[in-house]
Write an enzyme that holds these catalytic residues in place. Sequence first.
Site, PDB file in Angstrom:
ATOM      1  N   GLY A 155       1.255   9.650  34.988  1.00  0.00           N
ATOM      2  CA  GLY A 155       0.857  11.036  34.802  1.00  0.00           C
ATOM      3  C   GLY A 155      -0.652  11.159  34.697  1.00  0.00           C
ATOM      4  O   GLY A 155      -1.397  10.340  35.239  1.00  0.00           O
ATOM      5  N   CYS A 156      -1.098  12.170  33.998  1.00  0.00           N
ATOM      6  CA  CYS A 156      -2.538  12.394  33.822  1.00  0.00           C
ATOM      7  C   CYS A 156      -3.211  11.146  33.280  1.00  0.00           C
ATOM      8  O   CYS A 156      -2.833  10.623  32.234  1.00  0.00           O
ATOM      9  CB  CYS A 156      -2.756  13.559  32.867  1.00  0.00           C
TER      10      CYS A 156
END
Length: 223
Positions: A50-51
């Site tokens: 993810g981020c």
Amino acid sequence: MRRSDGLALVLLAALAVASPVRAERTVLAPVPTIDAASTRTLETAVFAGGCYWGVEGVFSHVKGVRLVKSGFAGGPNNRRVDYAMVSGGDTGFAEAVRVTYDPKQVSYGTLLRIFFSVIADPTTLNYQGPDHGTQYRSALYPLNAEQGKAASAYLAQLGKAGLWRDPIVTKVERFTGFQDADAYHQDFMKANPRHPYILRWDAPKLAAFKAMFPILYRDKPSA
């Protein structure tokens, strides 16, 4: 969800403040039954979860980790990309981090355990938290045969552990190289601890790591 500069970043901050949603649920993943042997003074591992702000932020507080870089992995090895390009979701690249660590202090298997305990939900396909798209998929990028064996074995182990209701979708992907993100994205949690996105999504992951793995936690992050 893109986290680009300017107006989009302002809108994201407002959304983070208004949203009642919190960070993903954490679990205590099991100790790996198979780990990666090492003969090097320093080793490198690459993770997509993810981020990259939060992935980097957590790994930088692990004892034995010397350096963490945010960047991109998983796409064609002959293509150069940047954040804006990857955010389109059609490059094949994922936001990722490159972790340089001392295997005498922390093993690849332990990094895997931390990753799945507090950083990434392995059951969400092409998204983590509020961020959706193939660029936010969770993936492991082994850099050698030992890491490949350990990564595949651990995913199988997690699948049998019954810690999540849904099936494991994180995959082991072929490593085709790593490209650093712009300087603005490096050490983002350290530089922006009060950013709404960090407070809502990433600070809880770091707090969970400190609570669940106190022996492995250090206050001062790596470079």
